[in-house]
Design a protein around this motif. Sequence first.
Motif, PDB file in Angstrom:
ATOM      1  N   THR A 127      73.980  -8.643 -24.056  1.00  0.00           N
ATOM      2  CA  THR A 127      75.386  -8.098 -24.108  1.00  0.00           C
ATOM      3  C   THR A 127      76.534  -9.045 -23.771  1.00  0.00           C
ATOM      4  O   THR A 127      77.346  -9.261 -24.805  1.00  0.00           O
TER       5      THR A 127
ATOM      6  N   GLY B 165      77.924  -9.937 -27.662  1.00  0.00           N
ATOM      7  CA  GLY B 165      78.970  -9.209 -27.732  1.00  0.00           C
ATOM      8  C   GLY B 165      80.155 -10.086 -27.381  1.00  0.00           C
ATOM      9  O   GLY B 165      81.287  -9.746 -27.916  1.00  0.00           O
TER      10      GLY B 165
ATOM     11  N   TYR C  37      77.913  -7.133 -32.002  1.00  0.00           N
ATOM     12  CA  TYR C  37      78.586  -5.909 -31.294  1.00  0.00           C
ATOM     13  C   TYR C  37      77.588  -4.844 -31.030  1.00  0.00           C
ATOM     14  O   TYR C  37      77.538  -4.280 -29.777  1.00  0.00           O
TER      15      TYR C  37
ATOM     16  N   GLY D 143      74.995  -5.260 -28.265  1.00  0.00           N
ATOM     17  CA  GLY D 143      75.730  -5.222 -26.917  1.00  0.00           C
ATOM     18  C   GLY D 143      75.709  -3.551 -26.485  1.00  0.00           C
ATOM     19  O   GLY D 143      75.327  -3.137 -25.549  1.00  0.00           O
ATOM     20  N   GLU D 144      76.380  -2.815 -27.596  1.00  0.00           N
ATOM     21  CA  GLU D 144      76.405  -1.524 -27.537  1.00  0.00           C
ATOM     22  C   GLU D 144      74.786  -0.684 -27.037  1.00  0.00           C
ATOM     23  O   GLU D 144      74.773   0.130 -26.244  1.00  0.00           O
TER      24      GLU D 144
ATOM     25  N   ASN E 290      72.406  -2.218 -25.960  1.00  0.00           N
ATOM     26  CA  ASN E 290      71.723  -2.488 -24.268  1.00  0.00           C
ATOM     27  C   ASN E 290      72.814  -1.998 -23.321  1.00  0.00           C
ATOM     28  O   ASN E 290      72.068  -1.784 -22.145  1.00  0.00           O
ATOM     29  N   ILE E 291      73.930  -1.787 -23.544  1.00  0.00           N
ATOM     30  CA  ILE E 291      74.677  -0.785 -22.527  1.00  0.00           C
ATOM     31  C   ILE E 291      74.161   0.565 -22.402  1.00  0.00           C
ATOM     32  O   ILE E 291      74.001   1.092 -21.446  1.00  0.00           O
TER      33      ILE E 291
ATOM     34  N   TYR F 286      83.558  -2.388 -22.577  1.00  0.00           N
ATOM     35  CA  TYR F 286      82.802  -3.229 -23.628  1.00  0.00           C
ATOM     36  C   TYR F 286      83.625  -3.739 -24.988  1.00  0.00           C
ATOM     37  O   TYR F 286      83.899  -4.780 -25.284  1.00  0.00           O
TER      38      TYR F 286
END
Length: 471
Positions: free
Chosen positions: A157, A161, A367, A370-371, A373-374, A387
């Motif tokens: 992330t 990201g 992007y 990261g999304e 994995n969040i 984020y």
Amino acid sequence: MTLLEDFIGSINDVLWSYVLIIVLIGLGLLFTIKTGFVQFRNLPEMFRVMFEKDQPTNKKKRGITSFQAFAISAASRVGTGNLAGVATAVAVGGPGALFWMWLIALLGAASGFVESTLAQIYKVPDKEDQYRGGPAYYMEKGLNNRLLGVIFAITITFTYGLVFNSVQSNTISLAFSGGFEVNQNIMAAVLAVLTAAVIFGGLKSIAKVAQIIVPVLAIIYIAMALFILLINISAVPEMFALIFANAFGLREVAGGGFGAAIMMGIKRGLFSNEAGMGSVPNAAATASVSHPVKQGFIQALGVFFDTILICSATGFIIISAGGYAGSDLDGIQLTQNAFAAHIGEWSEMFIAIAIFLFAYSSILGNYYYGESNIGYIKESPVALFIYRIAVIAMVVFGSVAAFDFVWALADLTMAIMALINLYAITKLYKIAHRALQDYRRQRKEGKSNPVFYRDVLDDESGVDYWERERE
């Protein structure tokens, strides 16, 4: 910031001069041999499954198509690494760096196959009729190690990201400064608005944008590169001789250029094609396919698409133009100058537009990693909103930051992320290999659409999505 740059640089020297070179080449060679040279032997099959109308095992339509998943990963792969990264590699490491980029792609495609196949095996459906998966998921479900999965999720992330997106925006800013003399602050504002407009639209919005931008732009760019090579066709044999001589030549060994060629070629090659880094599996897991190996094939093909085609085209143009050694220009500006030397100054504007679209599509792909994995760590609308704001902030930061600093930071976070993922896929390799054997068996039996059932695995624990054949 000088002390911080020096500290990051010293760590990078150790990681990239010793650790990553051995691990990337060693594991790439191991996976290539163990899979029976999958990236070469199954190349025709990769093209076949790319565009087939797949029939997933579940009746409810979920996820996105194989081609859309390929486009998302290509959106992240095809960007500054192909234009600015190659230029930097050749400028610092010499023409021989291009050979080492080829090598890391040819071997790394096997690593890319393994990680993307594992992502499909351990994927999970989410609440929005999509799939999620990737290294964090196969670390938890395959290795039974959620802590390692969370560490990886945080690392990717931050890396993609935030840090990598600052690299993309930095390159766009430099390109427009050189091509159109656009103020960097203005570019920062434009990129912030355009990024926000798409990332608040969700995965399907990203897939649609990437699916349109990447193939069209890649075709145009490759066509331009081929045109330049055709008008300089007599110089091609000499150029290949220069690349190989620089990659292995005694003069380069004596002068220290040999090490620079290897390090820059591998470093920028990995940044560009991402094979084994753990980023692409996040996109590979989103596809709806009947067999995990299909997406492993498609993502391995993506490594060739990125490095053998696009990076090579850029490298040839820069080498044939000359003037790259000792240049004061940064990354993308070297590429712009090379194009201008071949076909005129108007091409600097073309490259500025091309890098804008390449890098912008990369911002969208980055992007999403990261999304995803969040969402793995914890489903939280608040965390996701924060984020998204942080992504936009880093896009702005990258647009105005120093070139060397953003690339050094990217090299550091990329190395950490790759080492974590390579450890995991080495431990889980047998799972991916068993799936490959199953796929090859079904194709040998004449089945055009192999179907995967989890009970073919020796250890099916942690595999939640795929059905058992006997059910």
